[in-house]
Design a protein around this motif. Structure first.
Motif, PDB file in Angstrom:
ATOM      1  N   LEU A  85     -16.730 -14.765 -16.100  1.00  0.00           N
ATOM      2  CA  LEU A  85     -17.245 -13.829 -17.088  1.00  0.00           C
ATOM      3  C   LEU A  85     -18.770 -13.949 -17.195  1.00  0.00           C
ATOM      4  O   LEU A  85     -19.295 -15.048 -17.375  1.00  0.00           O
ATOM      5  CB  LEU A  85     -16.599 -14.099 -18.449  1.00  0.00           C
ATOM      6  CG  LEU A  85     -16.986 -13.181 -19.607  1.00  0.00           C
ATOM      7  CD1 LEU A  85     -16.559 -11.750 -19.322  1.00  0.00           C
ATOM      8  CD2 LEU A  85     -16.333 -13.679 -20.902  1.00  0.00           C
ATOM      9  N   ASP A  86     -19.456 -12.838 -17.101  1.00  0.00           N
ATOM     10  CA  ASP A  86     -20.920 -12.825 -17.193  1.00  0.00           C
ATOM     11  C   ASP A  86     -21.334 -13.007 -18.648  1.00  0.00           C
ATOM     12  O   ASP A  86     -21.017 -12.194 -19.515  1.00  0.00           O
ATOM     13  CB  ASP A  86     -21.462 -11.503 -16.647  1.00  0.00           C
ATOM     14  CG  ASP A  86     -22.975 -11.528 -16.481  1.00  0.00           C
ATOM     15  OD1 ASP A  86     -23.609 -12.518 -16.913  1.00  0.00           O
ATOM     16  OD2 ASP A  86     -23.509 -10.558 -15.910  1.00  0.00           O
ATOM     17  N   THR A  87     -22.046 -14.104 -18.933  1.00  0.00           N
ATOM     18  CA  THR A  87     -22.460 -14.400 -20.310  1.00  0.00           C
ATOM     19  C   THR A  87     -23.460 -13.389 -20.859  1.00  0.00           C
ATOM     20  O   THR A  87     -23.622 -13.278 -22.072  1.00  0.00           O
ATOM     21  CB  THR A  87     -23.065 -15.809 -20.388  1.00  0.00           C
ATOM     22  OG1 THR A  87     -24.162 -15.905 -19.472  1.00  0.00           O
ATOM     23  CG2 THR A  87     -22.014 -16.863 -20.022  1.00  0.00           C
ATOM     24  N   VAL A  88     -24.124 -12.650 -19.967  1.00  0.00           N
ATOM     25  CA  VAL A  88     -25.092 -11.638 -20.419  1.00  0.00           C
ATOM     26  C   VAL A  88     -24.378 -10.582 -21.258  1.00  0.00           C
ATOM     27  O   VAL A  88     -24.941 -10.067 -22.245  1.00  0.00           O
ATOM     28  CB  VAL A  88     -25.797 -10.993 -19.213  1.00  0.00           C
ATOM     29  CG1 VAL A  88     -26.676  -9.830 -19.649  1.00  0.00           C
ATOM     30  CG2 VAL A  88     -26.624 -12.037 -18.471  1.00  0.00           C
ATOM     31  N   LEU A  89     -23.150 -10.249 -20.911  1.00  0.00           N
ATOM     32  CA  LEU A  89     -22.388  -9.259 -21.669  1.00  0.00           C
ATOM     33  C   LEU A  89     -22.143  -9.747 -23.096  1.00  0.00           C
ATOM     34  O   LEU A  89     -22.259  -8.975 -24.053  1.00  0.00           O
ATOM     35  CB  LEU A  89     -21.058  -8.974 -20.970  1.00  0.00           C
ATOM     36  CG  LEU A  89     -21.143  -8.379 -19.565  1.00  0.00           C
ATOM     37  CD1 LEU A  89     -19.753  -8.268 -18.953  1.00  0.00           C
ATOM     38  CD2 LEU A  89     -21.826  -7.023 -19.611  1.00  0.00           C
ATOM     39  N   LEU A  90     -21.829 -11.018 -23.243  1.00  0.00           N
ATOM     40  CA  LEU A  90     -21.577 -11.577 -24.571  1.00  0.00           C
ATOM     41  C   LEU A  90     -22.878 -11.630 -25.383  1.00  0.00           C
ATOM     42  O   LEU A  90     -22.874 -11.339 -26.587  1.00  0.00           O
ATOM     43  CB  LEU A  90     -20.969 -12.973 -24.445  1.00  0.00           C
ATOM     44  CG  LEU A  90     -19.710 -13.095 -23.590  1.00  0.00           C
ATOM     45  CD1 LEU A  90     -19.200 -14.531 -23.586  1.00  0.00           C
ATOM     46  CD2 LEU A  90     -18.625 -12.157 -24.094  1.00  0.00           C
ATOM     47  N   GLU A  91     -23.966 -12.018 -24.720  1.00  0.00           N
ATOM     48  CA  GLU A  91     -25.245 -12.088 -25.420  1.00  0.00           C
ATOM     49  C   GLU A  91     -25.721 -10.694 -25.839  1.00  0.00           C
ATOM     50  O   GLU A  91     -26.280 -10.526 -26.926  1.00  0.00           O
ATOM     51  CB  GLU A  91     -26.281 -12.751 -24.502  1.00  0.00           C
ATOM     52  CG  GLU A  91     -25.970 -14.211 -24.205  1.00  0.00           C
ATOM     53  CD  GLU A  91     -26.854 -14.780 -23.115  1.00  0.00           C
ATOM     54  OE1 GLU A  91     -27.653 -13.993 -22.544  1.00  0.00           O
ATOM     55  OE2 GLU A  91     -26.739 -15.990 -22.809  1.00  0.00           O
TER      56      GLU A  91
ATOM     57  N   SER B 282     -26.453  -9.502 -29.620  1.00  0.00           N
ATOM     58  CA  SER B 282     -27.771  -8.995 -29.996  1.00  0.00           C
ATOM     59  C   SER B 282     -27.708  -7.614 -30.633  1.00  0.00           C
ATOM     60  O   SER B 282     -28.607  -7.224 -31.388  1.00  0.00           O
ATOM     61  CB  SER B 282     -28.677  -8.945 -28.761  1.00  0.00           C
ATOM     62  OG  SER B 282     -28.188  -7.993 -27.832  1.00  0.00           O
ATOM     63  N   LEU B 283     -26.628  -6.874 -30.365  1.00  0.00           N
ATOM     64  CA  LEU B 283     -26.442  -5.549 -30.959  1.00  0.00           C
ATOM     65  C   LEU B 283     -25.710  -5.607 -32.293  1.00  0.00           C
ATOM     66  O   LEU B 283     -25.389  -4.576 -32.878  1.00  0.00           O
ATOM     67  CB  LEU B 283     -25.687  -4.643 -29.984  1.00  0.00           C
ATOM     68  CG  LEU B 283     -26.444  -4.283 -28.700  1.00  0.00           C
ATOM     69  CD1 LEU B 283     -25.546  -3.528 -27.744  1.00  0.00           C
ATOM     70  CD2 LEU B 283     -27.693  -3.460 -29.034  1.00  0.00           C
ATOM     71  N   GLY B 284     -25.453  -6.829 -32.771  1.00  0.00           N
ATOM     72  CA  GLY B 284     -24.860  -6.988 -34.090  1.00  0.00           C
ATOM     73  C   GLY B 284     -23.352  -7.074 -34.123  1.00  0.00           C
ATOM     74  O   GLY B 284     -22.760  -7.075 -35.207  1.00  0.00           O
ATOM     75  N   ALA B 285     -22.707  -7.167 -32.971  1.00  0.00           N
ATOM     76  CA  ALA B 285     -21.245  -7.263 -32.951  1.00  0.00           C
ATOM     77  C   ALA B 285     -20.805  -8.652 -33.391  1.00  0.00           C
ATOM     78  O   ALA B 285     -21.444  -9.657 -33.066  1.00  0.00           O
ATOM     79  CB  ALA B 285     -20.708  -6.958 -31.557  1.00  0.00           C
ATOM     80  N   SER B 286     -19.715  -8.701 -34.111  1.00  0.00           N
ATOM     81  CA  SER B 286     -19.163  -9.987 -34.528  1.00  0.00           C
ATOM     82  C   SER B 286     -18.475 -10.665 -33.344  1.00  0.00           C
ATOM     83  O   SER B 286     -18.193 -10.026 -32.325  1.00  0.00           O
ATOM     84  CB  SER B 286     -18.153  -9.790 -35.663  1.00  0.00           C
ATOM     85  OG  SER B 286     -17.034  -9.040 -35.200  1.00  0.00           O
ATOM     86  N   ARG B 287     -18.170 -11.953 -33.503  1.00  0.00           N
ATOM     87  CA  ARG B 287     -17.516 -12.684 -32.428  1.00  0.00           C
ATOM     88  C   ARG B 287     -16.112 -12.145 -32.178  1.00  0.00           C
ATOM     89  O   ARG B 287     -15.663 -12.055 -31.017  1.00  0.00           O
ATOM     90  CB  ARG B 287     -17.453 -14.167 -32.775  1.00  0.00           C
ATOM     91  CG  ARG B 287     -18.824 -14.821 -32.912  1.00  0.00           C
ATOM     92  CD  ARG B 287     -18.722 -16.295 -33.220  1.00  0.00           C
ATOM     93  NE  ARG B 287     -18.101 -17.032 -32.135  1.00  0.00           N
ATOM     94  CZ  ARG B 287     -17.914 -18.351 -32.142  1.00  0.00           C
ATOM     95  NH1 ARG B 287     -18.309 -19.067 -33.201  1.00  0.00           N
ATOM     96  NH2 ARG B 287     -17.356 -18.956 -31.133  1.00  0.00           N
ATOM     97  N   LEU B 288     -15.430 -11.727 -33.244  1.00  0.00           N
ATOM     98  CA  LEU B 288     -14.091 -11.166 -33.082  1.00  0.00           C
ATOM     99  C   LEU B 288     -14.142  -9.836 -32.343  1.00  0.00           C
ATOM    100  O   LEU B 288     -13.327  -9.563 -31.456  1.00  0.00           O
ATOM    101  CB  LEU B 288     -13.426 -10.995 -34.445  1.00  0.00           C
ATOM    102  CG  LEU B 288     -12.012 -10.392 -34.440  1.00  0.00           C
ATOM    103  CD1 LEU B 288     -11.067 -11.280 -33.636  1.00  0.00           C
ATOM    104  CD2 LEU B 288     -11.498 -10.226 -35.874  1.00  0.00           C
TER     105      LEU B 288
END
Length: 254
Positions: A149-155, A159-165
């Motif tokens: 999994l590319d961590t850039v997608l998670l970051e 950064s766009l304000g999405a929650s972890r869930l």
């Protein structure tokens, strides 16, 4: 290496081919090669209610085991997949330990533990025992999916304000779904075909198909068991083909 590969494949496939051929015999004994061929033993399966009962129990236990293993395995994978800490490595080894421990030893230990805490043998104890030995399959395939999994997608999501869930539901889960499906398939097959744990943790209400087949072969060498084996082989091959198309099972096991 080519000769060794051919020898290994022959040793693995020859017993399966023998069982399939014997399942079409027209005699009342398990002989190879068969004196004649017939579908009568497959027809006889329609009236083998004890095998139906055992097969249904095995399916239900495997289904519940798979569901619980997926929930626990995915949660564990998310916690240890990218963590460099010593605790994560220890937990990873702990989750893999049921694959190293002899299955008969685990079955006996589980029986002693349930007796010690006063939990009677029931479908619940059988599901618990199967879950312990099946979670490692889900953990391994899910950790492999998370590693890709590319961590850039998670970051970017964070950064766009999405929650972890929200990130897990919309980004992580869709990308690791093939690994989860592959692990669920392996867990289901490992539970359905489990003998050592079922041998210790089953009761009369949870007669399991592998145990029933073993007892029938031990007591009367029923040719119907060869037909059951033929059906299981066919369904397993069919499931493998479907899983390869859906999740790329061979890639997940590398």
């Amino acid at each position: 290496m080519g000769a060794l590969t051919i020898a290994a494949i022959t040793l693995l496939l020859a017993p399966t081919l023998v069982v399939v051929i014997v399942s079409f015999t027209d005699s009342f004994s398990l002989r190879f090669p068969p004196p004649g061929y017939s579908f009568k033993w497959y027809v006889a399966l329609l009236d083998a209610w004890q095998l139906h009962f055992a097969a249904w129990n095995s399916f239900v236990v495997a289904l519940w085991t798979t569901v619980i293993s997926v929930v626990l395995g995915v949660a564990a994978s998310l916690a240890i997949a990218r963590s460099p800490t010593l605790t994560a490595r220890i937990l990873d080894s702990l989750f893999m330990s049921p694959l190293v421990l002899p299955a008969l030893a685990f079955g006996l230990a589980a029986l002693m533990l349930f007796s010690l805490v006063g939990l009677p043998i029931s479908p619940l104890t059988l599901i618990i025992g199967h879950t312990v030995v099946c979670v490692p399959y889900v953990v391994r395939t899910t950790v492999a999916a998370l590693a890709q999994l590319d961590t850039v997608l998670l970051e970017s999501s964070a950064s766009l304000g999405a929650s972890r869930l929200y990130t897990f539901r919309r980004i992580t889960l869709p990308l690791i779904r093939p690994g989860i499906i592959a692990g669920a398939f392996l867990a289901f097959m490992a539970s359905f075909d489990n003998v050592p744990v079922s041998l210790f943790l089953r009761d009369a209400r949870t007669d399991m198909l592998p145990i029933r087949m073993w007892q029938d072969l031990e007591g009367k060498l029923d040719v119907t068991i060869a037909a059951v084996s033929g059906v299981m082989i066919f369904l397993t091959i069919l499931a493998l083909v479907v899983m390869e198309r859906m999740a790329g099972l061979s890639r997940r096991l590398r």
